[in-house]
Design an enzyme around this catalytic site. Sequence first.
Site, PDB file in Angstrom:
ATOM      1  NE  ARG A  73      -3.352  -0.323   2.843  1.00 19.28           N
ATOM      2  CZ  ARG A  73      -2.888   0.040   4.048  1.00 19.28           C
ATOM      3  NH1 ARG A  73      -2.492   1.269   4.267  1.00 19.28           N
ATOM      4  NH2 ARG A  73      -2.866  -0.833   5.031  1.00 19.28           N
ATOM      5  CE1 TYR A 127     -17.359   9.222 -16.753  1.00 13.74           C
ATOM      6  CE2 TYR A 127     -16.449   9.476 -14.564  1.00 13.74           C
ATOM      7  CZ  TYR A 127     -17.105   8.717 -15.500  1.00 13.74           C
ATOM      8  OH  TYR A 127     -17.505   7.450 -15.178  1.00 13.74           O
ATOM      9  CG  ASP A 192     -10.004  14.525 -16.597  1.00 15.44           C
ATOM     10  OD1 ASP A 192      -9.344  13.918 -17.471  1.00 15.44           O
ATOM     11  OD2 ASP A 192     -10.904  13.978 -15.923  1.00 15.44           O
ATOM     12  CE  LYS A 217     -12.746   6.105 -19.110  1.00 19.89           C
ATOM     13  NZ  LYS A 217     -13.049   7.429 -18.574  1.00 19.89           N
TER      14      LYS A 217
HETATM   15  C1  LIG Z   1     -13.673   7.937 -17.302  1.00 14.16           C
HETATM   16  C2  LIG Z   1     -13.273   9.288 -16.885  1.00 14.16           C
HETATM   17  C3  LIG Z   1     -12.973   9.565 -15.542  1.00 14.16           C
HETATM   18  C4  LIG Z   1     -13.121   8.529 -14.450  1.00 14.16           C
HETATM   19  O1  LIG Z   1     -12.146   7.541 -14.591  1.00 14.16           O
HETATM   20  P1  LIG Z   1     -12.355   6.016 -14.068  1.00 14.16           P
HETATM   21  O2  LIG Z   1     -11.051   5.398 -14.457  1.00 14.16           O
HETATM   22  O3  LIG Z   1     -13.542   5.455 -14.782  1.00 14.16           O
HETATM   23  O4  LIG Z   1     -12.550   6.084 -12.601  1.00 14.16           O
HETATM   24  C5  LIG Z   1     -12.540  10.835 -15.219  1.00 14.16           C
HETATM   25  N1  LIG Z   1     -12.420  11.801 -16.159  1.00 14.16           N
HETATM   26  C6  LIG Z   1     -12.714  11.572 -17.459  1.00 14.16           C
HETATM   27  C7  LIG Z   1     -12.577  12.672 -18.450  1.00 14.16           C
HETATM   28  C8  LIG Z   1     -13.151  10.320 -17.864  1.00 14.16           C
HETATM   29  O5  LIG Z   1     -13.465  10.107 -19.143  1.00 14.16           O
END
Ligand SMILES: *Cc1c(COP(=O)(O)O)cnc(C)c1O
Length: 381
Positions: A73, A127, A192, A217
């Site tokens: 951890r 998101y 982001d 992603k």
């Molecule tokens: C999918 C997504 C998230 C969240 O990510 P997870 O890996 O699903 O927790 C945050 N920001 C954006 C722009 C996303 O497309």
Amino acid sequence: METARTKSPTRTRALATEAVHAGRDDLAGQGLHVPPIDLSTTYPSADSRAEAARIDAFATTGAEPDGPPVYARLGNPTVARFETALARLEGTETAVAFASGMAALSAVLLVRASLGLRHVVAVRPLYGCSDHLLTAGLLGSEVTWTDPAGIAEALRPDTGCVLVESPANPTLAEVDLRAVAHACGSVPLMVDNTFATPVLQRPAEHGARLVLHSATKYLGGHGDVLAGVVACDEEFAGRLRQVRFATGGVLHPLAGYLLLRGLATLPVRVRAASRTAAELARRLAADPRVERVHYPAIGGAMVAFEVHGDPHAVIGGVRLVTPAVSLGSVDSLIQHPASISHRIVDAEDRRGAGVSDRLLRLSVGLEDVDDLWADLDGALG
Ligand SMILES: *Cc1c(COP(=O)(O)O)cnc(C)c1O
């Protein structure tokens, strides 16, 4: 063409080179070609005085312990390779990986809240679940929604961070990151960068202190890893590691391995899919069945479009493209944000952020452009 270069001990290396080599510098010296996967949850140490000192050091600064990690951890060598590589691509000192993008965002909010800085200024759209986390105040934060021009005015003495997405999920709206960073003053700007990836945009170069990714992603890129990461300076990273240690949102080493492997092809994947996406955006814009197309000025592999007809019929009509939430995989995905990715956002807030009920979000993969167009053409009816 991408010319961004990052500093290495010897000379600057281009992004494409970093993508395949960063995080692997020590391998040849160990007689290895491919990174090993360390699945240990604990690490033996016969010297408990030294172990105590290492734990004290971590509690003080959050710096990664010298030598083995003590307990998984606290850190993991395989995950650390991915963190090193992503930091090189984003041009930051370091990066901290988490179990998901939402765990990464949560850790940033908790770091700031622990300093009494619970207020967040954010620009819609985000998101859907990021919007929900802030709006519902699930972590005790309080959010002020504004447009980029209103950021400076929305700041308060207890503002912990400013959050923007660019291009934003799902409308692909873009934000002038340099102007926004300027408006933030000394308040950390968190960008982001999930949609752009460091291949198309490196927010730290524009003044962002925190670069957030849903690594689920494009960084993973194959639809088989759930992960998140924050690229930032060493000081903020120390606090993020302490929160990660205390709350447990760690990334599994196998996921760290897959992400490092994903990074190697990131520039090639993003550029190829972006070329196809730009062409599909052009064809959709020329199609009378399509009311409006959203495609970012910086490019990318995401296309959003509003249809004159029933968006649910398009979702039900695709055969090659997979009707599914998420994005950034080698195969193309399509979804209806008002039903899925942004369902959790209040309908009025959603529409106010430009997420029309007729909007569809297409994540373009690596298939042939004419095959994808034939599928969309059939689904549009
Ligand atoms: C999918 C997504 C998230 C969240 O990510 P997870 O890996 O699903 O927790 C945050 N920001 C954006 C722009 C996303 O497309």
